[in-house]
Design an enzyme around this catalytic site. Structure first.
Site, PDB file in Angstrom:
ATOM      1  N   TYR A 161      32.841  75.372  66.829  1.00 51.23           N
ATOM      2  CA  TYR A 161      33.256  76.403  65.869  1.00 51.23           C
ATOM      3  C   TYR A 161      34.462  77.156  66.427  1.00 51.23           C
ATOM      4  CZ  TYR A 161      29.446  75.128  62.921  1.00 51.23           C
ATOM      5  OH  TYR A 161      28.632  74.404  62.084  1.00 51.23           O
ATOM      6  N   ARG A 168      33.747  85.736  69.198  1.00 49.76           N
ATOM      7  CA  ARG A 168      32.858  85.649  70.371  1.00 49.76           C
ATOM      8  C   ARG A 168      33.269  86.695  71.406  1.00 49.76           C
ATOM      9  NH1 ARG A 168      32.137  79.879  68.933  1.00 49.76           N
ATOM     10  NH2 ARG A 168      34.212  79.211  69.578  1.00 49.76           N
ATOM     11  N   ASP A 206      18.303  78.082  67.567  1.00 46.26           N
ATOM     12  CA  ASP A 206      18.891  77.105  66.642  1.00 46.26           C
ATOM     13  C   ASP A 206      17.855  76.015  66.389  1.00 46.26           C
ATOM     14  OD1 ASP A 206      22.142  76.549  65.906  1.00 46.26           O
ATOM     15  OD2 ASP A 206      20.788  74.842  65.625  1.00 46.26           O
ATOM     16  N   ALA A 233      15.607  80.046  62.477  1.00 46.75           N
ATOM     17  CA  ALA A 233      16.051  81.404  62.794  1.00 46.75           C
ATOM     18  C   ALA A 233      15.399  82.453  61.897  1.00 46.75           C
ATOM     19  CB  ALA A 233      17.568  81.488  62.679  1.00 46.75           C
ATOM     20  N   ASP A 250      24.963  83.943  62.595  1.00 50.32           N
ATOM     21  CA  ASP A 250      26.082  83.139  62.096  1.00 50.32           C
ATOM     22  C   ASP A 250      25.517  81.911  61.383  1.00 50.32           C
ATOM     23  OD1 ASP A 250      28.554  81.971  61.686  1.00 50.32           O
ATOM     24  OD2 ASP A 250      28.804  81.294  63.773  1.00 50.32           O
ATOM     25  N   CYS A 290      30.370  82.070  56.331  1.00 45.08           N
ATOM     26  CA  CYS A 290      31.549  81.191  56.377  1.00 45.08           C
ATOM     27  C   CYS A 290      31.649  80.446  55.049  1.00 45.08           C
ATOM     28  CB  CYS A 290      31.527  80.253  57.576  1.00 45.08           C
ATOM     29  SG  CYS A 290      30.045  79.303  57.768  1.00 45.08           S
TER      30      CYS A 290
HETATM   31  C1  LIG Z   1      27.840  78.233  61.716  1.00 46.30           C
HETATM   32  S1  LIG Z   1      26.887  77.340  62.906  1.00 46.30           S
HETATM   33  C2  LIG Z   1      26.804  78.490  64.226  1.00 46.30           C
HETATM   34  C3  LIG Z   1      27.976  78.439  65.194  1.00 46.30           C
HETATM   35  C4  LIG Z   1      27.805  79.243  66.449  1.00 46.30           C
HETATM   36  N1  LIG Z   1      27.637  80.634  66.160  1.00 46.30           N
HETATM   37  C5  LIG Z   1      28.975  79.025  67.401  1.00 46.30           C
HETATM   38  O1  LIG Z   1      29.734  79.989  67.633  1.00 46.30           O
HETATM   39  O2  LIG Z   1      29.145  77.918  67.893  1.00 46.30           O
HETATM   40  C6  LIG Z   1      25.300  77.310  62.194  1.00 46.30           C
HETATM   41  C7  LIG Z   1      24.162  76.765  63.061  1.00 46.30           C
HETATM   42  O3  LIG Z   1      22.934  77.013  62.395  1.00 46.30           O
HETATM   43  C8  LIG Z   1      22.015  75.978  62.689  1.00 46.30           C
HETATM   44  N2  LIG Z   1      20.956  76.084  61.671  1.00 46.30           N
HETATM   45  C9  LIG Z   1      20.995  75.745  60.363  1.00 46.30           C
HETATM   46  N3  LIG Z   1      19.876  76.150  59.731  1.00 46.30           N
HETATM   47  C10 LIG Z   1      19.109  76.778  60.659  1.00 46.30           C
HETATM   48  C11 LIG Z   1      17.858  77.449  60.637  1.00 46.30           C
HETATM   49  N4  LIG Z   1      17.154  77.567  59.506  1.00 46.30           N
HETATM   50  N5  LIG Z   1      17.390  77.991  61.778  1.00 46.30           N
HETATM   51  C12 LIG Z   1      18.085  77.889  62.928  1.00 46.30           C
HETATM   52  N6  LIG Z   1      19.283  77.285  63.012  1.00 46.30           N
HETATM   53  C13 LIG Z   1      19.794  76.731  61.903  1.00 46.30           C
HETATM   54  C14 LIG Z   1      22.833  74.745  62.740  1.00 46.30           C
HETATM   55  O4  LIG Z   1      22.197  73.787  63.559  1.00 46.30           O
HETATM   56  C15 LIG Z   1      24.143  75.277  63.353  1.00 46.30           C
HETATM   57  O5  LIG Z   1      24.118  75.087  64.743  1.00 46.30           O
END
Ligand SMILES: C[S@@+](CC[C@H](N)C(=O)[O-])C[C@H]1O[C@@H](n2cnc3c(N)ncnc32)[C@H](O)[C@@H]1O
Length: 346
Positions: A161, A168, A206, A233, A250, A290
């Site tokens: 990302y 960050r 995650d 989450a 996020d 996003c």
């Molecule tokens: C936008 S990315 C986060 C990027 C991170 N903040 C970074 O800076 O690298 C969203 C993340 O949410 C995870 N994800 C999707 N649904 C989820 C859930 N219900 N619970 C936990 N993680 C989840 C995905 O695996 C992904 O890694």
């Protein structure tokens, strides 16, 4: 690939046409010229200043319409490039862009990550594979003072990302030695590692086990300890009874289309509603969306509603957007997609 004319016969631009796409014609340039290697070389030169001074060897080189290359995304990861081709027209122009990229960057590899389902809307099959050179995956990148491993073959998006680079740093500026941080949707640990380096005790959550493996490795190579938990989450937050100084949320881009907007609004409300009881006095919720579909106003509104439902008030300390290697063109409102709010609970 062709020229576009108005009904009176006047020339409008050069670009790509697709009869099956939601957007029939995508203009690359208003000059009458071929979309060849020279076009892409000049475009790379012209847009390079937007990438100057980025404190990382990983950044977005080309961002589709924002860089006059509709349908193409190119990310740089150290000495290699990852390309994403999003439209049928761009697919036709890929060989020309590839030549220009190889000429300008002399990359160790060019890897294509066009393996997303949205390609079907363009009549294209998902695809990924090496287009040039040799890839040693995962790739090690530098970002600010940190080092991260990026899985360009199987990671989300093109692997990392990149758009959260400055956020960050910002989020980590909110913590100090001993602060408690919860990093929801932590992916490969970006926010977690930054905050842990500042002395915070961080838990990252995650669902993606492969991302968490890399997150653990990323913590290790940066010399910090983070607790990474595989969980949903939303459920984790609801059941958690700890107190935090900072909660980062996020979530993934769940609203690419307008009809999914309601679920994104609901997700923001739910995250904020369950985050507030977990925050200490003066605690911070750093929450991101996003998606173009949800405006900064709407993000603030959802968080405010959740606070009201808890009988509390929030102050929006800072609103943060995507960095300038993901250019936001006011003439193309859809190019603004990332908004993060730093909310203080009062
Ligand atoms: C936008 S990315 C986060 C990027 C991170 N903040 C970074 O800076 O690298 C969203 C993340 O949410 C995870 N994800 C999707 N649904 C989820 C859930 N219900 N619970 C936990 N993680 C989840 C995905 O695996 C992904 O890694």
């Amino acid at each position: 690939v062709g020229e576009l004319y108005a009904h009176d016969g006047s020339f409008l631009g050069v670009g790509t046409y697709s009869p099956v796409s939601r957007i029939a014609f995508r203009v690359f340039t208003h000059e009458r010229r071929p979309l060849d290697e020279a076009y892409f070389k000049e475009t790379l030169e012209r847009t390079a200043f937007l990438r100057e001074g980025i404190p990382s060897d990983a950044y977005r080189v080309l961002y589709s319409e924002s860089d006059q290359t509709p349908g193409f995304i190119v990310d740089r990861y150290a000495d290699g490039l990852v390309l994403q081709v999003r439209t049928l027209g761009a697919e036709k122009l890929k060989p020309e862009l590839l030549k220009a990229l190889v000429e300008r960057f002399r990359p160790a590899f060019v890897y294509e990550r066009s393996d997303f389902v949205g390609r079907k809307d363009e009549g294209l099959e998902p695809f990924k594979g090496l287009l040039w050179g040799e890839l040693k995956n995962p790739v090690l990148i530098r970002e600010h003072e940190f080092t991260f491993l990026v899985d360009v073959e199987r990671g989300l998006k093109t692997g990392f990302y990149l758009d959260q680079r400055e956020n960050r740093l910002y989020a980590s500026s909110l913590v100090k030695e001993g602060s408690r941080v919860l990093d929801l949707f932590c992916y490969t640990g970006g926010f977690s590692v930054y905050c842990a380096k500042r002395g915070a005790r961080v838990t990252g959550v995650d669902l993606n086990e492969r991302a968490l493996e890399l997150a653990r490795e990323n913590a290790r190579i940066n010399g910090v300890e983070v607790e990474f938990v595989k969980a949903n989450a939303f459920e984790y937050l609801e059941q958690d009874r700890s107190s935090y100084d900072l909660i980062i949320a996020d979530p993934p881009a769940i609203a690419k289309a307008r009809k999914e907007k309601e679920s994104l609004k609901w997700a923001v409300w739910k995250l904020a509603y369950h985050a507030f009881p977990r925050l200490r006095r003066g605690g911070r919720l750093f929450i991101c969306v996003c998606s173009y579909q949800l405006s900064a106003d709407e993000l603030a509104r959802q968080v405010r509603l959740a606070a009201t439902d808890r009988g509390r008030k929030v102050v929006l300390k800072e609103l943060r957007l995507q960095p300038y290697d993901h250019p936001y063109l006011p003439t193309f409102p859809e190019s603004l997609y990332l908004k993060c709010g730093d909310f203080i609970l009062v």
